[in-house]
Design a protein around this motif. Sequence first.
Motif, PDB file in Angstrom:
ATOM      1  N   LEU A  54     100.684  61.211  39.443  1.00 51.84           N
ATOM      2  CA  LEU A  54      99.750  60.263  38.841  1.00 51.84           C
ATOM      3  C   LEU A  54      98.596  59.950  39.796  1.00 51.84           C
ATOM      4  O   LEU A  54      97.432  59.948  39.388  1.00 51.84           O
ATOM      5  N   THR A  55      98.904  59.701  41.059  1.00 48.09           N
ATOM      6  CA  THR A  55      97.834  59.389  42.016  1.00 48.09           C
ATOM      7  C   THR A  55      96.905  60.580  42.223  1.00 48.09           C
ATOM      8  O   THR A  55      95.709  60.399  42.437  1.00 48.09           O
ATOM      9  N   LYS A  56      97.435  61.800  42.125  1.00 48.71           N
ATOM     10  CA  LYS A  56      96.583  62.996  42.226  1.00 48.71           C
ATOM     11  C   LYS A  56      95.623  63.052  41.045  1.00 48.71           C
ATOM     12  O   LYS A  56      94.439  63.350  41.218  1.00 48.71           O
ATOM     13  N   LYS A  57      96.123  62.757  39.849  1.00 47.98           N
ATOM     14  CA  LYS A  57      95.250  62.763  38.675  1.00 47.98           C
ATOM     15  C   LYS A  57      94.150  61.706  38.820  1.00 47.98           C
ATOM     16  O   LYS A  57      92.991  61.959  38.481  1.00 47.98           O
ATOM     17  N   ILE A  58      94.518  60.545  39.325  1.00 47.08           N
ATOM     18  CA  ILE A  58      93.518  59.489  39.531  1.00 47.08           C
ATOM     19  C   ILE A  58      92.500  59.930  40.585  1.00 47.08           C
ATOM     20  O   ILE A  58      91.300  59.755  40.409  1.00 47.08           O
ATOM     21  N   ALA A  59      92.982  60.515  41.669  1.00 45.65           N
ATOM     22  CA  ALA A  59      92.080  60.986  42.730  1.00 45.65           C
ATOM     23  C   ALA A  59      91.142  62.075  42.209  1.00 45.65           C
ATOM     24  O   ALA A  59      89.959  62.097  42.558  1.00 45.65           O
ATOM     25  N   ASP A  60      91.668  62.970  41.354  1.00 46.56           N
ATOM     26  CA  ASP A  60      90.833  64.031  40.788  1.00 46.56           C
ATOM     27  C   ASP A  60      89.724  63.466  39.905  1.00 46.56           C
ATOM     28  O   ASP A  60      88.696  64.111  39.712  1.00 46.56           O
ATOM     29  N   ASN A  61      89.956  62.281  39.360  1.00 46.38           N
ATOM     30  CA  ASN A  61      88.964  61.638  38.490  1.00 46.38           C
ATOM     31  C   ASN A  61      88.353  60.402  39.145  1.00 46.38           C
ATOM     32  O   ASN A  61      87.803  59.546  38.454  1.00 46.38           O
ATOM     33  N   SER A  62      88.408  60.327  40.459  1.00 51.99           N
ATOM     34  CA  SER A  62      87.916  59.140  41.164  1.00 51.99           C
ATOM     35  C   SER A  62      86.419  58.922  40.949  1.00 51.99           C
ATOM     36  O   SER A  62      85.968  57.776  40.928  1.00 51.99           O
ATOM     37  N   HIS A  63      85.682  60.005  40.754  1.00 49.57           N
ATOM     38  CA  HIS A  63      84.244  59.853  40.499  1.00 49.57           C
ATOM     39  C   HIS A  63      83.999  59.045  39.224  1.00 49.57           C
ATOM     40  O   HIS A  63      83.086  58.232  39.163  1.00 49.57           O
TER      41      HIS A  63
END
Length: 173
Positions: free
Chosen positions: A142-151
Amino acid sequence: PSFSKKELADLKDIEGQILKTINDEIGANLDKGNLIKEGCDKQRDKLSKFAKNATGSLMELEARYREETGIPNLKVKHNNVAGYFIEVSKSHTSKIPEGFSRRQTLVNSERYQSPELAEFEKEVISSKEKLQKLEREIFNNLTKKIADNSHLVLRLANSLALMDVFQSLSWCA
């Protein structure tokens, strides 16, 4: 800044996954468990159910051992040092079945282990370790998905901050 329909859908998806995945009342330490909501992952729910129902299974085992041995004060206990053990007062040690092995002698009692209790202990420890590992894996995904969409998250935060500034200025005016 404006958002495309796809970007808004991605933000909505992240929101949904956070709400579905992260438990509302997690502990202070992420490694202690209780991180992921029930219903998020079937394997996680199965492991959690086994870990939580260990007490009930121990009570059933204790009742069965009491009945089989005829020892009314037999107790199945657990502590962090000795693990799971069967405790019997010294007055009833003559009734201990052959399958029980002595682990510790105390002033007023003896502690024993049975093959069944040893296997149960392995299963409980294994399920708790697997549960923590699986919860950490779900959280990391989940945190990876959030990081991938952090922009997108940053753009949304900037947009909300800008709206807040304009709202505050209009209120003051």
